[in-house]
Design an enzyme around this catalytic site. Structure first.
Site, PDB file in Angstrom:
ATOM      1  N   ASP A 366      21.698   8.424  14.677  1.00 42.37           N
ATOM      2  CA  ASP A 366      22.560   7.772  13.691  1.00 42.37           C
ATOM      3  C   ASP A 366      22.168   8.188  12.284  1.00 42.37           C
ATOM      4  O   ASP A 366      21.049   8.676  12.047  1.00 42.37           O
ATOM      5  CB  ASP A 366      22.469   6.247  13.827  1.00 42.37           C
ATOM      6  N   TYR A 436      10.380   7.401  20.349  1.00 36.89           N
ATOM      7  CA  TYR A 436      10.849   6.711  19.148  1.00 36.89           C
ATOM      8  C   TYR A 436       9.741   5.831  18.583  1.00 36.89           C
ATOM      9  O   TYR A 436       8.812   5.419  19.296  1.00 36.89           O
ATOM     10  CB  TYR A 436      12.039   5.800  19.482  1.00 36.89           C
ATOM     11  N   TYR A 509      20.454   3.833  24.443  1.00 36.59           N
ATOM     12  CA  TYR A 509      20.763   3.218  23.148  1.00 36.59           C
ATOM     13  C   TYR A 509      19.567   2.349  22.754  1.00 36.59           C
ATOM     14  O   TYR A 509      19.360   1.252  23.288  1.00 36.59           O
ATOM     15  CB  TYR A 509      22.028   2.366  23.247  1.00 36.59           C
TER      16      TYR A 509
END
Length: 549
Positions: A366, A436, A509
């Site tokens: 994003d 992440y 996600y």
């Protein structure tokens, strides 16, 4: 050199059927190269400059022991020296071949936009035209591939002559072992005719190269006639099988008249070739003249050149939360300050001097997510590159990006790669793992049990319905994903904020995995800790793929 060419021609001509067959084809307007290829004769003689009707006629007469004109130096001309021909022989110098419609004769009026002339171009002059087109396009080349496009009427002409010979010579011994599928294709004969001269002039070799020279031949008059002939067959078939549809056909096609030029030209070449091949021999011979009439005009040629897409690959790092991966515009308003696509693609387009570019990446993040660690693999696909960038050029491109004033993006391991890198990236994208680091807030203080619970996760399966935030542009699906491992890093002085480090399957996600997306992702960090959880910031810290590392 003329003696060598004469010798090559003689050896090839000796492979032809009896001379009366070749003379028959010559008198029907077939060029010498088409005669040779029709009988499947291979060799390097296709590039010989003297393959003319009179030249072959002269050789055949010598072969038959007939008296022929001999030049003053005692050698037969074969079209190399001047020679006096009879009126019969002049008929063999048909301006346009009845099969190839001039393609293998290289006439002056072959080129679109040029006036006609009675004189023929030589192969060398034809090659000069091609080289001129390459220079105009300003291409730097290291090789070439000849791409040839011919009208379907050529296939009809070939079959017409073969059917004609079958009717006339089927009883002769030489014809027994001959077949239409053994012939040399016109495209191959054209390549044999000009490739050597092109290689010499361009100082590069032909082969499976990314640079294509496109020779597109058309003959609108002959193609229109062919389509009309095929329509007659279709109309006849419809009348025989469905009498009630005749009225509809008449209404649609203008009271039974032939289709208009616009209607006929809309049919693709592939469809026409398919129709031709579906005709049985009896039907074909009924609707086509055997042999075809002598050609009154030649094909026209459009010469273009282009390079197949060139790829520059590497890995990018994105340091700003105001930079999108690709150009993002909503209601004519740009989202974010820049895009990775533009920052990387624009200099790639400049060094390749291409027409346009496309940006491809192994997944995406994003706009508010940073891409850190070793970076994300990407490819810039440059269309019709006119320059072949060196390694120095690519290094300079990387330096320019990495030293930009705002330092939004950096690139690593930049290099020119082949199209196979695209497949490697696509395969790796589906199989990759991603790591992440997320800044998370929870609604209660973090406990030691929480640390133990999170760190004990090992290849946990989660279920994710399409997130609410992307439902407007993605199908509502349920996906199974794997969380490989997680660990929590405490933040000094805070009991409700922490860094969550995790490794997941591609396509997970992460934001929804943290807050649960109103129960659409389960389990989530919120459900695992039995409290409310929100994600404040997210970074991609590693994309595990064996591409551009």
């Amino acid at each position: 050199m003329a003696d060598d060419a004469r010798s090559i021609f003689s050896r090839a001509a000796l492979s032809l059927p009896p001379s009366h067959v070749s003379l028959d084809l010559l008198s029907s307007g077939v060029c010498v190269r088409c005669i040779f290829r029709l009988f499947g004769i291979h060799g390097d003689f296709y590039s010989c400059p003297f393959l003319t009707g009179p030249g072959l006629n002269y050789f055949l007469k010598l072969q038959n022991g007939c008296q022929a004109s001999i030049s003053e130096n005692g050698h037969g001309s074969f079209g190399i020296h001047k020679c006096s021909y009879t009126s019969e022989e002049s008929d063999f110098d048909q301006k346009y071949c009845s099969i190839c419609l001039g393609i293998l004769q290289f006439p002056h009026d072959l080129y679109l936009g040029e006036g006609s002339s009675k004189e023929n171009f030589s192969i060398d002059v034809f090659v000069e035209k091609i080289v001129e087109s390459i220079k105009i396009a300003n291409h730097q080349i290291d090789g070439f591939f000849l791409e040839v496009s011919i009208p379907p009427v050529i296939a009809a002409n070939e079959r017409s002559f073969w059917s004609y010979m079958k009717k006339k010579y089927d009883s002769e011994a030489w014809f027994k072992n001959k077949a239409l599928y053994n012939q040399i294709s016109l495209k191959d004969a054209l390549r044999l005719s000009i490739t050597e001269s092109l290689e010499k002039t361009l100082s590069v070799k032909s082969g499976a190269n990314s640079f294509h020279i496109c020779l597109a031949y058309t003959n609108s008059e002959a193609s229109l006639s062919l389509k009309n002939s095929l329509r007659k067959v279709q109309s006849s078939n419809r009348r025989r099988t469905e009498k009630e549809n005749v009225v509809k056909v008449v209404d649609q096609c203008g009271n039974g008249q032939l289709d208009s030029r616009e209607q006929l030209c809309s049919k693709s070449d592939a469809a026409i070739l398919k129709e031709l091949s579906s005709l049985d021999d009896h039907t074909f011979c009924d609707i086509f003249e055997l042999p075809p009439k002598k050609a009154s005009n030649s094909c026209k040629l459009m010469i273009t050149c282009y390079r197949m897409p060139m790829f520059i690959g590497g890995r990018y790092l994105k340091f700003s939360r105001k930079v999108s991966q690709t150009l993002w515009i909503i209601d004519d308003e740009r989202m974010g300050e820049a895009s990775v696509e533009e920052i990387v693609g624009t200099p790639a387009l400049e060094i390749c001097r291409g027409d346009s570019y496309k940006f491809h990446a192994a997944g995406r993040e994003d706009i508010d997510v940073r891409m850190l660690g070793s970076g994300r693999p990407f490819l810039v696909e440059v269309s019709n590159a006119r320059c072949l960038p060196s390694m120095v050029d690519v290094v300079q491109m990387a330096v320019k990006i990495n030293n930009s004033e705002k330092k939004y993006v950096m690139v690593r391991n930049l290099k020119v790669v082949g199209s196979e890198a695209w497949n490697l990236m696509r395969v790796g994208e589906a199989e990759k793992q991603k790591q992440y680091a997320a800044l998370v807030w929870i609604s209660r203080p973090l406990t030691d049990e929480d640390l133990q619970s999170i760190s004990s996760v090992n290849n946990m399966e989660i279920s994710q319905s399409t997130p609410i935030r992307v439902l407007h542009r993605r199908s509502p699906l349920e996906r199974k994903r794997i969380i490989h491992w997680m660990k929590i890093e405490k933040i000094v002085g805070s009991s409700q904020f922490f860094l969550l480090h995790l490794c997941t399957q591609a396509g997970t996600y992460i934001k929804e995995f943290v807050h649960g997306d109103l129960g659409r992702t389960f389990p989530s960090i919120g459900s695992l800790l039995a409290c409310r959880a929100e994600i404040l910031q997210l970074d991609v810290t590693d994309v595990k793929m064996d591409v551009f590392i």
